[in-house]
Design an enzyme around this catalytic site. Structure first.
Site, PDB file in Angstrom:
ATOM      1  N   GLY A  13       0.847   2.742 -15.633  1.00  0.00           N
ATOM      2  CA  GLY A  13       1.834   1.769 -15.142  1.00  0.00           C
ATOM      3  C   GLY A  13       2.896   1.488 -16.195  1.00  0.00           C
ATOM      4  O   GLY A  13       3.432   0.381 -16.288  1.00  0.00           O
ATOM      5  N   GLY A  16       6.641  -0.182 -15.833  1.00  0.00           N
ATOM      6  CA  GLY A  16       6.793  -1.547 -15.320  1.00  0.00           C
ATOM      7  C   GLY A  16       7.332  -2.509 -16.361  1.00  0.00           C
ATOM      8  O   GLY A  16       7.749  -2.108 -17.464  1.00  0.00           O
ATOM      9  N   ARG A  41       5.997   7.768 -10.968  1.00  0.00           N
ATOM     10  CA  ARG A  41       7.205   8.595 -10.837  1.00  0.00           C
ATOM     11  C   ARG A  41       7.044   9.937 -11.555  1.00  0.00           C
ATOM     12  O   ARG A  41       6.360  10.012 -12.576  1.00  0.00           O
ATOM     13  CB  ARG A  41       8.417   7.847 -11.404  1.00  0.00           C
ATOM     14  CG  ARG A  41       9.090   6.991 -10.326  1.00  0.00           C
ATOM     15  CD  ARG A  41      10.279   6.269 -10.878  1.00  0.00           C
ATOM     16  NE  ARG A  41       9.912   4.928 -11.305  1.00  0.00           N
ATOM     17  CZ  ARG A  41      10.656   4.156 -12.091  1.00  0.00           C
ATOM     18  NH1 ARG A  41      11.799   4.604 -12.585  1.00  0.00           N
ATOM     19  NH2 ARG A  41      10.262   2.941 -12.402  1.00  0.00           N
ATOM     20  N   ASP A  57      -1.478   9.055 -11.104  1.00  0.00           N
ATOM     21  CA  ASP A  57      -1.890   8.026 -10.143  1.00  0.00           C
ATOM     22  C   ASP A  57      -3.261   7.515 -10.586  1.00  0.00           C
ATOM     23  O   ASP A  57      -4.213   8.300 -10.688  1.00  0.00           O
ATOM     24  CB  ASP A  57      -1.960   8.655  -8.743  1.00  0.00           C
ATOM     25  CG  ASP A  57      -2.281   7.630  -7.667  1.00  0.00           C
ATOM     26  OD1 ASP A  57      -2.852   6.562  -7.987  1.00  0.00           O
ATOM     27  OD2 ASP A  57      -1.965   7.908  -6.506  1.00  0.00           O
ATOM     28  N   TYR A 145      -4.512 -11.001  -4.733  1.00  0.00           N
ATOM     29  CA  TYR A 145      -4.190 -10.558  -6.096  1.00  0.00           C
ATOM     30  C   TYR A 145      -5.141 -11.226  -7.105  1.00  0.00           C
ATOM     31  O   TYR A 145      -5.725 -10.557  -7.972  1.00  0.00           O
ATOM     32  CB  TYR A 145      -2.726 -10.913  -6.411  1.00  0.00           C
ATOM     33  CG  TYR A 145      -2.325 -10.698  -7.848  1.00  0.00           C
ATOM     34  CD1 TYR A 145      -2.148  -9.418  -8.358  1.00  0.00           C
ATOM     35  CD2 TYR A 145      -2.112 -11.784  -8.699  1.00  0.00           C
ATOM     36  CE1 TYR A 145      -1.764  -9.232  -9.686  1.00  0.00           C
ATOM     37  CE2 TYR A 145      -1.729 -11.598 -10.017  1.00  0.00           C
ATOM     38  CZ  TYR A 145      -1.559 -10.319 -10.512  1.00  0.00           C
ATOM     39  OH  TYR A 145      -1.176 -10.135 -11.821  1.00  0.00           O
TER      40      TYR A 145
END
Ligand code: NAD
Ligand code: SER
Length: 318
Positions: A13, A16, A41, A57, A145
């Protein structure tokens, strides 16, 4: 933990809000080629990268294991997740990425003998927790979450107890920064407001003026993360999967007023939406005394210092 692990660092990640700055800080500390950034990406989509980057991923456990074995990774900073506002819109995907992705990384850590940093959040607390939230209290979040973050902390404890893996985490407050956009959280108003103030002199805030939440400037968040990961294991106790850390708290109105002192004519209106419910379920402030005692954490930025740093940073960027 048995077996040998490598020296390299993998960040998931990494594109981010936090990853953008954590990768930069880790590369300063360990050298550019030692820190592998990864995200969803493709390399082509990311374009020129300052150091190693790959598409990864976190739901694909085999790929993580392959990368870690081939590259000699010894530590993973696992940042890939959906944040609260995005997560509540798609709870199934939120569970899949936040819990499934964390299990993938922990499994890889087990097979490749790696250490892990994985963030928790102030979203672990629910409306029944004290408004000044202690380190230890019942965790009954009302957001999906938040549930995934509680589960992340529990999984970390289980993997540490069962397999001896060193897994550390911080219950980050809302993080405020300007280098990368905020990624779909409830606390994003405290980020968006700065760009709106500079570009339009106006912001329509999606929480009520009296909404008070724990917040932290990104420089402090990165420093806390590096400090925790550098701390000798024997100093860390039962809260190591999710430390509350000292930070600062302000209402949305106090933030708007602090910006108005610096930006002539800035005006803020308040039009609460569904994110108000998530904000209302979280504490106003948190008690970070365990982190202070065990690894000596204290923040450097208060509200005024953060406002100045944000406005300077954005002005220099534009
Ligand atoms: P962000 O949304 O800005 O970045 C998350 C990154 O994860 C994105 O670049 C996204 O593309 C990537 N991602 C999503 N699904 C993925 C997958 N399946 N595989 C690989 N990558 C995937 O989030 P952030 O603000 O940088 O937060 C990072 C971590 O810190 C998260 O665990 C978050 O819950 C936690 N946290 C953040 C804050 C905050 O205010 N930013 C506060 C508390 C906790
Ligand atoms: N800042 C995060 C969010 O608002 C809390 O983890 O989702």
């Amino acid at each position: 933990m048995s077996g040998l692990s490598g020296d390299k660092i993998l960040v998931t990640g990494a594109l981010g809000q936090i990853g953008t700055e954590l990768v930069e800080a880790l590369r300063k500390q360990h050298g550019v080629s030692s820190v592998i950034a990864s995200d969803l990406r493709s390399v082509d989509q990311v374009g020129e990268s300052e150091g190693p980057y790959l598409k990864l991923d976190v739901l694909n456990t085999d790929s993580i294991i392959e990368v870690c074995k081939n590259e000699g990774v010894g530590t993973v900073y696992h940042l890939a997740a959906l944040l609260s506002a995005t997560g509540e819109k798609n709870p199934a995907l939120c569970r899949k990425v936040n819990v499934g992705g964390t299990i993938s990384v922990f499994e890889a850590a087990r097979q490749c003998s790696m250490r892990v940093f994985t963030p928790s959040s102030i979203a672990v607390f629910g409306p029944d927790a004290p408004k000044h939230a202690p380190q230890i209290t019942d965790l009954n979040p009302t957001t999906v979450y938040g549930e995934t973050k509680v589960e992340g902390e529990q999984l970390a404890k289980e993997y540490e107890e069962t397999y001896g893996i060193d897994i550390r985490g911080i219950r980050y407050p809302g993080l405020i920064s300007y280098k990368a956009p905020a990624g779909g959280g409830t606390t994003d108003y405290a980020v968006e407001i700065f760009e709106a103030a500079l570009n339009n002199g106006y912001y329509d805030c999606f929480v009520r003026p009296d909404t008070r939440l724990p917040m932290l400037y990104m420089d402090d968040a990165i420093r806390a993360t590096l400090m925790l990961m550098d701390e000798p294991s024997e100093n860390l106790g039962a809260s190591k999967a999710g430390y509350n850390i000292d930070c600062f708290s302000f209402t949305a109105e106090e933030l708007a007023n602090a910006i108005a002192k610096e930006v002539d004519g800035f005006k803020c209106d308040f039009s609460p939406d569904v994110r108000q419910n998530y904000a209302d379920s979280w504490p106003d402030s948190i008690d970070g005394s365990v982190a202070k005692e065990e690894w000596n954490w204290s923040p450097e930025f208060d509200l005024d210092a953060m406002v100045k740093a944000m406005l300077d940073g954005l002005s220099n960027k534009q």
